[in-house]
Enzyme design. Sequence first.
Site, PDB file in Angstrom:
ATOM      1  N   GLU A 192       0.903  -1.298  -0.047  1.00 54.58           N
ATOM      2  CA  GLU A 192      -0.031   0.052  -0.041  1.00 54.58           C
ATOM      3  C   GLU A 192       0.900   1.278  -0.034  1.00 54.58           C
ATOM      4  OE1 GLU A 192      -2.520  -0.827   3.384  1.00 54.58           O
ATOM      5  OE2 GLU A 192      -3.928  -1.844   2.059  1.00 54.58           O
ATOM      6  N   GLU A 219      -4.807  -9.637  -0.506  1.00 53.15           N
ATOM      7  CA  GLU A 219      -5.537  -9.746   0.832  1.00 53.15           C
ATOM      8  C   GLU A 219      -7.189  -9.776   0.165  1.00 53.15           C
ATOM      9  OE1 GLU A 219      -5.154  -6.199   3.036  1.00 53.15           O
ATOM     10  OE2 GLU A 219      -3.071  -6.171   2.906  1.00 53.15           O
TER      11      GLU A 219
END
Length: 695
Positions: free
Chosen positions: A142, A209
């Site tokens: 991220e 994820e």
Amino acid sequence: QKIGFRKFEMVNKVMHLNGKRIVFKGVNRHEFNARTGRAISREDMLWDIRTLKQNNMNAVRTSHYPNQTLWYELCDEYGIYVIDEMNLETHGSWQKLGAVEPSWNIPANLPEWQDIVMDRAISMLERDKNHASILIWSCGNESYAGEVLRNVANYFRSTDPSRLVHYEGVFHNRTYDDTSDMESRMYAKPADIEQYLNDNPQKPYISCEYMHAMGNSVGGMHKYTELENKYELYQGGFIWDYIDQAVMKKDRYGREYLAIGGDFDDRPTDYGFCTDGIVYADRKVSPKMQEVKFLYQNLKLIPDTKGVTIRNENLFEGTGDYELVYSLLHEGQEIARNVSHVDVAAQTEAYIPLTFPSTDEKPGEYVIHTALVLKEATLWAKAGHEVAFGQHIFIVEDPNPLKAPIAGALRVVHGDVNIGVHGTDFTIMFSKGAGSLTSLRYAGREMIATPPAPLFWRATTDNDRGTALGFEAGGWFAASLTRKCVDIEVTEEQTDRVTITFRYTLSIHADVQVTVTYTVLADGSLNVKSTYEGVSGLPNLPIFALSFKVPADYRHLDWYAMGPEENYIDRALGARLGVFRNEAADNVSGYVVPQESGNRTGVRRVDITDDSQRGIRITAPATAPVECNISPYTAFELESAGHLYELPNVYYTVVTVAGKQMGVGGDDSWGAPVHEEYQIPADQKLEFEFTVQRI
């Protein structure tokens, strides 16, 4: 299996190991100890690695930093695929409350960040490069995209061309798409994944994820695992995440509890957002694991009345290390059991005939249960450990369905306020004032502590709160507390049966009508039927149920239902039909923030008894089972508590029988709704029925 010698190649753009496509059945893993809040011990790691193996997980992503060296040694030894992730995350520099705004992003294309970021990449690769378990290097997490991270990816490729490179952030900026050798996304919906896979994909797909396991979650996971055999380029994913990050703390009375954000006067905070594991912070397996283990099975068992199809999806291992244990159960009771040795090679399937006694002469519900268990102990499990199971349920119809008449006679007393029904050693009373059944007395023992009432609300889960269910459907919360009984009618009065119907209107809408019909039979059994007449224009119902309280002494539960762990309509594939026992208190699962938990679907029977084994039995037909939640607390008590220690002392056992409860969802916890087929539209008619008997 041990990974051993490793060889990678891109064949038709699919990741392979020794020429065979890998499907990652994985989990994101932090190194965490709830008691200390620091790095975990060797004993913790051994518990973790065995837990992964015992529950059919084959892969770990070290989110979001390299782990201790011992962890890689264990993954080498036990056979776990690893995505080794560099220590980098700059999420807050480019995303604010979900909005992407990269003008302040780092490291981006800023040369002043190149050396420090590359230093982290070099340190990870040089330390970990000799571990056979590592299949993929990850550039971090991220941190958007840019030239700095692309340079890191090219460093990994040039220094170690035998491994692939992962980075998810290019999803937000395709200019740097070549940073990652695979398409990696976070919390993509199944439909979005399919759209990618159907649109001439150039790279294999991984969800780095998915299935955000916060609180009562992991509903609808099958929609992801079903893609494994549908698309060659689908390579599985990594559940977020393995273990809750709560920390042990003491409350004001000195009692230990698992504390979350805000409990340390920390501000700002994300409160319970750290509790998103399939293992609790104190290293106890949560009930969510039941579904994960089943959906991650590499060995699929599909039984029928004659045999079982065994589909071996392992890449290398046959079934020689396992025994096939199969049994026949009638109404939950085992009547036959056998063991067989089977040899199904990897990547093949076989049909194995099974031998059972005849079921023709004994009507009722039957279950054929098949399981593969370890013949001998391994590093990660004892002999007899079940690695996979499958069930087949069927009903043998009764050729003579007429039942013998019920002996006994009923006497009905019509009072100004109450209607009493008396039989042999029992009395049942209905109140015009309370608008409900108010007494169920068997042999002088009162079973009704609080009268039954229609229930349309469940204690919101973390996922419910993420979708603002309280705002969208809060009218059903009020409706559960503000019903009005508008009519009471004795619709049948015979010597062997008496039927009384209550009609309710609800505050949510003038047209909503709910009826609850009680039929008392001469043997003291009580048939209950609840009906909701659908109304359009209303929010979906969280649940349609009837709830009442019995004294807390009646806390022992004996189920013939789907279990053994809690399950919901979108998280029941890993459950099995059988007989299970637990206590009412066991159905308050250990989610750090109290919420809906402990439900069972497919309930045919549940006994609720005290220490002397007296109490009541709730039954429903196998063709129309109900859902039940039996707990020390109401939905509203759970709703009002921010921590488990805030729940009140136990005074009752709360019995909730539902025709249907919505699923729990889990695509994410910040806005993803429960999938449509697992919701309850308000415009449909709903009806369920069950019977209460004395024990």
